[in-house]
Design a protein around this motif. Structure first.
Motif, PDB file in Angstrom:
ATOM      1  N   ASN A   1       7.569   4.325   2.450  1.00 49.89           N
ATOM      2  CA  ASN A   1       6.661   3.924   3.433  1.00 49.89           C
ATOM      3  C   ASN A   1       5.864   4.118   4.009  1.00 49.89           C
ATOM      4  N   TYR A   2       4.917   4.158   3.832  1.00 46.80           N
ATOM      5  CA  TYR A   2       2.991   4.327   4.759  1.00 46.80           C
ATOM      6  C   TYR A   2       2.815   3.554   6.301  1.00 46.80           C
ATOM      7  N   SER A   3       3.032   4.770   6.947  1.00 45.52           N
ATOM      8  CA  SER A   3       2.693   3.759   7.865  1.00 45.52           C
ATOM      9  C   SER A   3       0.961   3.738   8.624  1.00 45.52           C
ATOM     10  N   ALA A   4       0.639   2.269   8.267  1.00 43.91           N
ATOM     11  CA  ALA A   4      -1.438   2.169   8.792  1.00 43.91           C
ATOM     12  C   ALA A   4      -1.318   2.642   9.974  1.00 43.91           C
ATOM     13  N   LYS A   5      -2.159   3.599  10.561  1.00 44.53           N
ATOM     14  CA  LYS A   5      -2.013   3.810  12.302  1.00 44.53           C
ATOM     15  C   LYS A   5      -2.971   2.322  12.527  1.00 44.53           C
ATOM     16  N   GLU A   6      -3.093   1.880  13.567  1.00 44.51           N
ATOM     17  CA  GLU A   6      -2.706   0.653  14.827  1.00 44.51           C
ATOM     18  C   GLU A   6      -3.002   0.781  15.774  1.00 44.51           C
TER      19      GLU A   6
ATOM     20  N   GLY B   1      -1.673   8.537  -2.741  1.00 41.65           N
ATOM     21  CA  GLY B   1      -1.187   6.778  -3.415  1.00 41.65           C
ATOM     22  C   GLY B   1      -2.138   5.748  -3.569  1.00 41.65           C
ATOM     23  N   ASP B   2      -1.475   4.568  -4.124  1.00 42.64           N
ATOM     24  CA  ASP B   2      -2.407   3.633  -3.668  1.00 42.64           C
ATOM     25  C   ASP B   2      -1.211   3.018  -2.608  1.00 42.64           C
ATOM     26  N   VAL B   3      -1.288   2.193  -2.092  1.00 39.95           N
ATOM     27  CA  VAL B   3      -1.701   2.130  -0.881  1.00 39.95           C
ATOM     28  C   VAL B   3      -1.105  -0.851  -0.792  1.00 39.95           C
ATOM     29  N   TYR B   4      -0.298  -0.380  -0.862  1.00 40.50           N
ATOM     30  CA  TYR B   4       0.102  -2.350  -1.118  1.00 40.50           C
ATOM     31  C   TYR B   4      -0.417  -2.516   0.183  1.00 40.50           C
TER      32      TYR B   4
ATOM     33  N   ILE C   1       2.387  -5.098   6.743  1.00 38.51           N
ATOM     34  CA  ILE C   1       3.421  -3.810   5.911  1.00 38.51           C
ATOM     35  C   ILE C   1       3.231  -3.341   4.687  1.00 38.51           C
ATOM     36  N   THR C   2       2.122  -1.884   4.945  1.00 42.28           N
ATOM     37  CA  THR C   2       1.881  -1.476   4.504  1.00 42.28           C
ATOM     38  C   THR C   2       3.052  -0.405   3.915  1.00 42.28           C
ATOM     39  N   THR C   3       2.534  -0.344   2.172  1.00 46.43           N
ATOM     40  CA  THR C   3       3.872   0.635   1.402  1.00 46.43           C
ATOM     41  C   THR C   3       3.151   0.802   0.288  1.00 46.43           C
ATOM     42  N   ALA C   4       3.185   2.428   0.189  1.00 49.33           N
ATOM     43  CA  ALA C   4       2.265   3.725  -0.497  1.00 49.33           C
ATOM     44  C   ALA C   4       3.118   3.481  -1.282  1.00 49.33           C
ATOM     45  N   ILE C   5       2.269   3.748  -3.150  1.00 51.16           N
ATOM     46  CA  ILE C   5       2.614   3.493  -4.323  1.00 51.16           C
ATOM     47  C   ILE C   5       2.258   4.668  -4.731  1.00 51.16           C
TER      48      ILE C   5
END
Length: 202
Positions: A56-61, A80-83, A44-48
């Motif tokens: 929400n940040y959708s990392a490509k899979e 931003g940062d990505v958590y 689960i990836t989240t932009a800060i």
């Protein structure tokens, strides 16, 4: 070859492996053959942003995303940062007591790098075989490999890609034919020279 794991079911404390059938194993209890891959864990990836707001940040899979034309030219960049949070994989082929582990490793590539390397963050931590959450906060491209392994050593993986760009584009150069002087003639204005080394322009 076929991988075999054997368990003394009453005590559940006697696990062994046979590789390619060349090692003899003597056991009085039942044997289990498991050549079914587990279900790989996910991220689960989240932009800060700078104010701490989360989106929400959708990392490509996918495997080898960067060599796919569409994905390579249309990545989802963030400034931003990505958590990152790890969601455990699963193994439904046998008793969950014997499910082994899900971990992830982060690889990073700067603009000047040709290859990805295991990422060492600004705190000096090597992000290899991690099970806890972490935050990515440096400009660059990230490849994150999630690995789920069962106790028969069947392995499933997922690959994720994160793109961070915290650098500003270079300023454009604006010139005019009047060179800053008053004139009663038409003026030609030229703008050139702006560039962005990471995410490019929309």
């Amino acid at each position: 070859g076929v991988k075999i794991w054997a368990v003394d079911m009453p005590g559940k404390d006697n696990v062994a492996s046979l590789t390619n059938g060349f090692t003899e194993y003597t056991h009085t209890g039942p044997f289990y053959i498991d050549n079914v891959l587990p279900t790989a864990g996910t991220l689960i990836t989240t932009a800060i942003d700078e104010e701490g707001e989360r989106t929400n940040y959708s990392a490509k899979e996918g495997i080898d995303v960067e060599n796919d034309d569409d994905s390579a030219t249309n990545p989802e960049w963030t400034n931003g940062d990505v958590y990152i949070e790890l969601v455990q994989g699963s193994d439904t082929n046998k008793d969950s007591d014997y499910y082994q582990e899900t971990k992830y490793t982060v690889y990073h590539k700067n603009l000047e790098d040709e290859e990805y390397s295991i990422y060492i963050n600004s705190n000096g931590e090597t992000l290899e075989n991690k099970t806890t959450s972490t935050t990515l906060n440096e400009t660059g491209r990230y490849k994150i490999i999630v690995t789920t392994k069962d106790c028969a050593e069947n392995i499933s993986t997922r690959e994720y890609w994160v793109y961070i760009d915290k650098t500003t584009p270079t300023r454009p150069q604006v010139t005019s034919s009047s060179n800053g002087q008053w004139t009663n003639q038409n003026i030609t204005v030229t703008m050139a020279g702006s560039s962005d080394a990471h995410s490019g322009f929309h």
